[in-house]
Design a protein around this motif. Structure first.
Motif, PDB file in Angstrom:
ATOM      1  N   GLU A  27       0.833  -1.203   0.000  1.00 37.23           N
ATOM      2  CA  GLU A  27       0.000   0.000   0.000  1.00 37.23           C
ATOM      3  C   GLU A  27       0.869   1.255   0.000  1.00 37.23           C
ATOM      4  N   GLY A  28       1.966   1.240   0.747  1.00 42.92           N
ATOM      5  CA  GLY A  28       2.900   2.371   0.746  1.00 42.92           C
ATOM      6  C   GLY A  28       3.544   2.566  -0.610  1.00 42.92           C
ATOM      7  N   LEU A  29       3.889   1.463  -1.251  1.00 45.72           N
ATOM      8  CA  LEU A  29       4.475   1.518  -2.587  1.00 45.72           C
ATOM      9  C   LEU A  29       3.488   2.142  -3.580  1.00 45.72           C
ATOM     10  N   PHE A  30       2.223   1.748  -3.493  1.00 48.62           N
ATOM     11  CA  PHE A  30       1.217   2.316  -4.398  1.00 48.62           C
ATOM     12  C   PHE A  30       0.979   3.792  -4.102  1.00 48.62           C
ATOM     13  N   GLU A  31       1.049   4.176  -2.835  1.00 53.04           N
ATOM     14  CA  GLU A  31       0.918   5.597  -2.502  1.00 53.04           C
ATOM     15  C   GLU A  31       2.048   6.394  -3.159  1.00 53.04           C
ATOM     16  N   GLU A  32       3.255   5.856  -3.117  1.00 46.93           N
ATOM     17  CA  GLU A  32       4.378   6.531  -3.770  1.00 46.93           C
ATOM     18  C   GLU A  32       4.177   6.579  -5.277  1.00 46.93           C
ATOM     19  N   MET A  33       3.707   5.489  -5.848  1.00 44.91           N
ATOM     20  CA  MET A  33       3.501   5.413  -7.290  1.00 44.91           C
ATOM     21  C   MET A  33       2.456   6.436  -7.748  1.00 44.91           C
ATOM     22  N   LEU A  34       1.447   6.650  -6.930  1.00 48.53           N
ATOM     23  CA  LEU A  34       0.351   7.540  -7.307  1.00 48.53           C
ATOM     24  C   LEU A  34       0.455   8.930  -6.673  1.00 48.53           C
ATOM     25  N   ALA A  35       1.637   9.267  -6.180  1.00 50.63           N
ATOM     26  CA  ALA A  35       1.837  10.593  -5.586  1.00 50.63           C
ATOM     27  C   ALA A  35       1.453  11.662  -6.602  1.00 50.63           C
ATOM     28  N   GLY A  36       0.701  12.641  -6.145  1.00 56.02           N
ATOM     29  CA  GLY A  36       0.279  13.732  -7.021  1.00 56.02           C
ATOM     30  C   GLY A  36      -1.037  13.471  -7.744  1.00 56.02           C
ATOM     31  N   PHE A  37      -1.563  12.254  -7.650  1.00 54.58           N
ATOM     32  CA  PHE A  37      -2.866  11.942  -8.247  1.00 54.58           C
ATOM     33  C   PHE A  37      -3.939  12.271  -7.210  1.00 54.58           C
ATOM     34  N   ASP A  38      -4.975  12.994  -7.615  1.00 50.56           N
ATOM     35  CA  ASP A  38      -6.066  13.244  -6.678  1.00 50.56           C
ATOM     36  C   ASP A  38      -7.022  12.043  -6.688  1.00 50.56           C
ATOM     37  N   ALA A  39      -8.009  12.070  -5.819  1.00 53.78           N
ATOM     38  CA  ALA A  39      -8.925  10.930  -5.671  1.00 53.78           C
ATOM     39  C   ALA A  39      -9.645  10.606  -6.980  1.00 53.78           C
ATOM     40  N   GLY A  40     -10.044  11.616  -7.715  1.00 52.86           N
ATOM     41  CA  GLY A  40     -10.726  11.383  -8.988  1.00 52.86           C
ATOM     42  C   GLY A  40      -9.818  10.721 -10.006  1.00 52.86           C
ATOM     43  N   GLU A  41      -8.579  11.196 -10.085  1.00 51.83           N
ATOM     44  CA  GLU A  41      -7.623  10.588 -11.014  1.00 51.83           C
ATOM     45  C   GLU A  41      -7.329   9.141 -10.633  1.00 51.83           C
ATOM     46  N   ARG A  42      -7.244   8.877  -9.334  1.00 59.10           N
ATOM     47  CA  ARG A  42      -7.008   7.504  -8.881  1.00 59.10           C
ATOM     48  C   ARG A  42      -8.172   6.599  -9.266  1.00 59.10           C
ATOM     49  N   ALA A  43      -9.388   7.101  -9.140  1.00 58.78           N
ATOM     50  CA  ALA A  43     -10.569   6.313  -9.499  1.00 58.78           C
ATOM     51  C   ALA A  43     -10.595   6.032 -11.001  1.00 58.78           C
ATOM     52  N   VAL A  44     -10.294   7.043 -11.793  1.00 59.71           N
ATOM     53  CA  VAL A  44     -10.258   6.862 -13.252  1.00 59.71           C
ATOM     54  C   VAL A  44      -9.155   5.877 -13.627  1.00 59.71           C
ATOM     55  N   PHE A  45      -7.986   6.012 -13.007  1.00 61.42           N
ATOM     56  CA  PHE A  45      -6.870   5.103 -13.276  1.00 61.42           C
ATOM     57  C   PHE A  45      -7.261   3.660 -12.950  1.00 61.42           C
ATOM     58  N   ALA A  46      -7.877   3.439 -11.798  1.00 60.55           N
ATOM     59  CA  ALA A  46      -8.310   2.090 -11.410  1.00 60.55           C
ATOM     60  C   ALA A  46      -9.331   1.542 -12.404  1.00 60.55           C
ATOM     61  N   ASP A  47     -10.246   2.378 -12.852  1.00 61.38           N
ATOM     62  CA  ASP A  47     -11.246   1.958 -13.832  1.00 61.38           C
ATOM     63  C   ASP A  47     -10.588   1.593 -15.164  1.00 61.38           C
ATOM     64  N   LEU A  48      -9.651   2.407 -15.586  1.00 67.32           N
ATOM     65  CA  LEU A  48      -8.959   2.128 -16.847  1.00 67.32           C
ATOM     66  C   LEU A  48      -8.160   0.827 -16.764  1.00 67.32           C
ATOM     67  N   LEU A  49      -7.488   0.601 -15.649  1.00 66.88           N
ATOM     68  CA  LEU A  49      -6.753  -0.655 -15.477  1.00 66.88           C
ATOM     69  C   LEU A  49      -7.701  -1.856 -15.524  1.00 66.88           C
ATOM     70  N   GLU A  50      -8.864  -1.719 -14.918  1.00 64.14           N
ATOM     71  CA  GLU A  50      -9.848  -2.811 -14.935  1.00 64.14           C
ATOM     72  C   GLU A  50     -10.326  -3.076 -16.364  1.00 64.14           C
ATOM     73  N   ARG A  51     -10.558  -2.026 -17.111  1.00 62.88           N
ATOM     74  CA  ARG A  51     -10.981  -2.192 -18.504  1.00 62.88           C
ATOM     75  C   ARG A  51      -9.887  -2.832 -19.349  1.00 62.88           C
ATOM     76  N   ILE A  52      -8.642  -2.441 -19.110  1.00 63.95           N
ATOM     77  CA  ILE A  52      -7.523  -3.063 -19.823  1.00 63.95           C
ATOM     78  C   ILE A  52      -7.459  -4.550 -19.491  1.00 63.95           C
ATOM     79  N   ALA A  53      -7.604  -4.891 -18.202  1.00 64.98           N
ATOM     80  CA  ALA A  53      -7.579  -6.297 -17.789  1.00 64.98           C
ATOM     81  C   ALA A  53      -8.691  -7.090 -18.470  1.00 64.98           C
ATOM     82  N   THR A  54      -9.873  -6.510 -18.550  1.00 66.21           N
ATOM     83  CA  THR A  54     -10.996  -7.165 -19.222  1.00 66.21           C
ATOM     84  C   THR A  54     -10.691  -7.388 -20.697  1.00 66.21           C
ATOM     85  N   ASN A  55     -10.149  -6.368 -21.354  1.00 59.52           N
ATOM     86  CA  ASN A  55      -9.809  -6.487 -22.777  1.00 59.52           C
ATOM     87  C   ASN A  55      -8.736  -7.543 -23.012  1.00 59.52           C
TER      88      ASN A  55
END
Length: 147
Positions: free
Chosen positions: A107-135
């Motif tokens: 979790e700390g590693l992911f916090e570092e990876m996503l530093a500077g991303f706001d909550a909305g950007e994190r949600a969009v990023f998670a959604d995009l990753l899920e869509r990529i996984a589905t594809n």
């Protein structure tokens, strides 16, 4: 989108795995051992073949990892009632502490990876990753619809 995007995705994945391996080494465990423990927590009660495929390692390699973790008292093998040749892997009570520390480290590693991303950007990023996984999962399926 260009091929550069694919290169960037693969490179980021490689860097994340390397950093993960470095962080878990600080906990006294190897990257493959940590990935297995976290996979056991996320997908409990599966046989060794499942975890070998999930971790993309050869079954004999997984067996060696399991041997070490079993010796340490962190996992146990139990007979599979559906297939007496197969073994089901389980976390032990002793492993709960290391799994909790692994999760905190990740979790700390992911916090570092996503530093500077706001909550909305994190949600969009998670959604995009899920869509990529589905594809990607769909691309691996036999082409039943096209046959």
């Amino acid at each position: 989108m260009s091929i550069e995007t694919g290169y960037r995705l693969a490179d980021n994945s490689r860097q994340l795995r390397r950093l993960f391996d470095e962080r878990v080494r600080g906990l006294g465990i190897t990257g493959p051992q940590a990935r297995l423990l976290l996979s056991l927590e996320r997908n409990p009660g599966e046989n060794q073949a499942f975890y070998a495929e999930r971790l993309e390692i050869e079954p004999i390699t997984l067996t060696r990892i399991v041997d070490r973790l079993e010796e340490a008292g962190w996992i146990e093998r139990r007979s599979d009632p559906a297939d007496r040749r197969a073994r089901i892997l389980h976390l032990t009570d002793k492993s709960r502490g290391i799994v909790t520390r692994l999760r905190v480290s990740v979790e700390g590693l992911f916090e570092e990876m996503l530093a500077g991303f706001d909550a909305g950007e994190r949600a969009v990023f998670a959604d995009l990753l899920e869509r990529i996984a589905t594809n990607l999962a769909a691309a691996r399926q036999p082409e039943v619809a096209h046959g």
